[in-house]
Design a protein around this motif. Sequence first.
Motif, short mmCIF file in Angstrom:
data_model
loop_
_atom_site.label_atom_id
_atom_site.label_comp_id
_atom_site.label_asym_id
_atom_site.label_seq_id
_atom_site.Cartn_x
_atom_site.Cartn_y
_atom_site.Cartn_z
N ALA A 4 0.85 -1.19 0.00
CA ALA A 4 0.00 0.00 0.00
C ALA A 4 0.88 1.24 0.00
O ALA A 4 1.74 1.40 0.88
N LEU A 5 0.70 2.09 -1.00
CA LEU A 5 1.34 3.41 -1.03
C LEU A 5 0.28 4.40 -0.54
O LEU A 5 -0.78 4.52 -1.14
N VAL A 6 0.56 5.10 0.56
CA VAL A 6 -0.44 5.93 1.21
C VAL A 6 0.00 7.39 1.20
O VAL A 6 1.11 7.72 1.64
N SER A 7 -0.88 8.25 0.68
CA SER A 7 -0.57 9.68 0.60
C SER A 7 -1.77 10.49 1.09
O SER A 7 -2.89 10.27 0.63
N TYR A 8 -1.52 11.44 1.99
CA TYR A 8 -2.57 12.38 2.37
C TYR A 8 -2.91 13.27 1.19
O TYR A 8 -4.05 13.68 1.01
N TRP A 9 -1.94 13.58 0.35
CA TRP A 9 -2.14 14.47 -0.79
C TRP A 9 -2.86 13.75 -1.92
O TRP A 9 -2.87 12.52 -1.98
N CYS A 10 -3.45 14.52 -2.81
CA CYS A 10 -4.27 13.96 -3.89
C CYS A 10 -3.42 13.17 -4.89
O CYS A 10 -2.34 13.60 -5.28
N VAL A 11 -3.95 12.02 -5.28
CA VAL A 11 -3.38 11.22 -6.36
C VAL A 11 -4.56 10.74 -7.22
O VAL A 11 -5.49 10.16 -6.68
N PRO A 12 -4.57 10.98 -8.53
CA PRO A 12 -3.54 11.70 -9.30
C PRO A 12 -3.69 13.21 -9.16
O PRO A 12 -4.78 13.72 -8.87
N GLY A 32 6.17 -7.46 -10.66
CA GLY A 32 5.28 -8.53 -10.21
C GLY A 32 4.59 -8.31 -8.89
O GLY A 32 3.91 -9.22 -8.39
N HIS A 33 4.69 -7.13 -8.30
CA HIS A 33 4.05 -6.87 -7.01
C HIS A 33 2.66 -6.27 -7.22
O HIS A 33 2.39 -5.62 -8.25
N GLU A 34 1.80 -6.48 -6.24
CA GLU A 34 0.46 -5.89 -6.27
C GLU A 34 0.49 -4.61 -5.45
O GLU A 34 0.90 -4.63 -4.28
N VAL A 35 0.04 -3.51 -6.04
CA VAL A 35 0.19 -2.21 -5.40
C VAL A 35 -1.14 -1.46 -5.39
O VAL A 35 -1.78 -1.32 -6.43
N ASP A 36 -1.55 -0.97 -4.21
CA ASP A 36 -2.69 -0.07 -4.07
C ASP A 36 -2.18 1.30 -3.64
O ASP A 36 -1.21 1.41 -2.88
N ILE A 37 -2.85 2.34 -4.12
CA ILE A 37 -2.56 3.71 -3.69
C ILE A 37 -3.79 4.22 -2.93
O ILE A 37 -4.88 4.26 -3.48
N LEU A 38 -3.61 4.60 -1.67
CA LEU A 38 -4.67 5.14 -0.83
C LEU A 38 -4.40 6.62 -0.62
O LEU A 38 -3.32 6.99 -0.14
N SER A 39 -5.38 7.47 -0.96
CA SER A 39 -5.13 8.91 -0.91
C SER A 39 -6.44 9.67 -1.02
O SER A 39 -7.51 9.08 -1.18
N HIS A 40 -6.35 11.01 -0.97
CA HIS A 40 -7.44 11.84 -1.47
C HIS A 40 -7.54 11.64 -2.98
O HIS A 40 -6.54 11.39 -3.65
N ASN A 41 -8.76 11.79 -3.51
CA ASN A 41 -8.89 11.75 -4.96
C ASN A 41 -8.48 13.08 -5.57
O ASN A 41 -8.09 14.01 -4.85
N GLU A 42 -8.56 13.20 -6.89
CA GLU A 42 -8.04 14.39 -7.56
C GLU A 42 -8.78 15.67 -7.20
O GLU A 42 -8.23 16.77 -7.32
#
Length: 406
Positions: A4-12, A32-42
């Motif tokens: 999980a990549l977690v950002s308070y800032w908006c992505v994208p 080959g890794h499974e990746v989620d990004i958790l953040s504010h939306n745009e």
Amino acid sequence: MKIALVSYWCVPYTGGVSTYVLALRKGLEDRGHEVDILSHNETGQNYHVVDKGKSIDKQAVLTPIMQYMGLRFNEKSLNYDSWLAAMDGERIAFRQALSEFSLKEYDLIHAQDVISAIGVSEVKPRTTPLIVTLHGKLEAEWRLQGYISDDTLSEQWGNALDHYGSMVGDWNIYPSKWLKQQYESTGLMNDIQMDVIPYGFDTLSFLHKSTNGIITTKPEGVKLLVCPARLDQVKGHDVLFHALSLLLKNRSDWICWLIGDGPLRDSLEQVMNQYNLEGHVKFLGHRNDMAALLKEADYVVVPSIHDNFPFVVMESQAMGKPIIASAVGGIPEMITHGENGLLVPAGRADLLCSQIHKLFNDDSLRKRLANKARSYGLKKWSLDKMCDRTLQLYEKALQVKRGEVN
């Protein structure tokens, strides 16, 4: 590995953190890794898992918290700080959203700022490693933006947030040596594992995008300066406008495009008018065709007052563009003055003007800087190198959590 990549800032979003997170996701998924990004939306109106169809309405989480914050900070008091109450409410609401997304399914979590790092640390399983990339210091940016002043509760809170958020992870990553030194200078980081891993991006993909058609093209017979940056106090647009007003006294065969948007747009348009730059400066707003716009540019200018390791420098170098930038933050680690770009002291409009004028008049210098920038950028800013080093760090953190190494 599920990450999980977690950002308070908006992505994208247009900005360095979003660019970094999306590039890192691509590199990790290619391996080959499974990746989620958790953040504010745009739009900043929801919390979401990027591209996965999972979303939480922000106001449903934030409204009851802000009712509590009014009581906590005593909104009827003469000393009530509405900005501080709002920001602490934002922090608590983001933590609540992270708990609702459930972090138990991830093998490792990589936070991108102190707000998300603190939130993750308070709701994740104890055995899950937490990596924290620190892209800047919030207290310093908020001070420049005018939200924080000396000897206030907001200043104490901002410093505490930076400190606590930099201490909760198992490992800290800094994009620049300069930023690492900023945190080390507090004298409180002795027990924290730290690494400097410079940014990287998919240079070949970026260059390919530059061949896509664009709506905006450069007028014939003029030199084109491009300044890609959000319209924010720390990016130094007012200094740039002053420098351009000085330049206009000597020559008028140029235009400047501002790529990006932000809270200062209205006031910067007024400053532009005050300097009589209407025919020479154009606000392009938020754009998704940065590579194509940079291809049009003759020169790139980065007049930041405060910065860390701006992607625009990397992108401009890969595109083979001569760059004039402020010698702040990590930028001197990216540009060697007179070799692959030009550096000026931050805030010095006169010197910025002088360097722009110098490049305009010296075509051999322009070509030499452009060639050196391109060679350096394509070699230095490798996405593979950034991802390989980051994955090595992930493995170390996992081994420590499993008790395989001390």
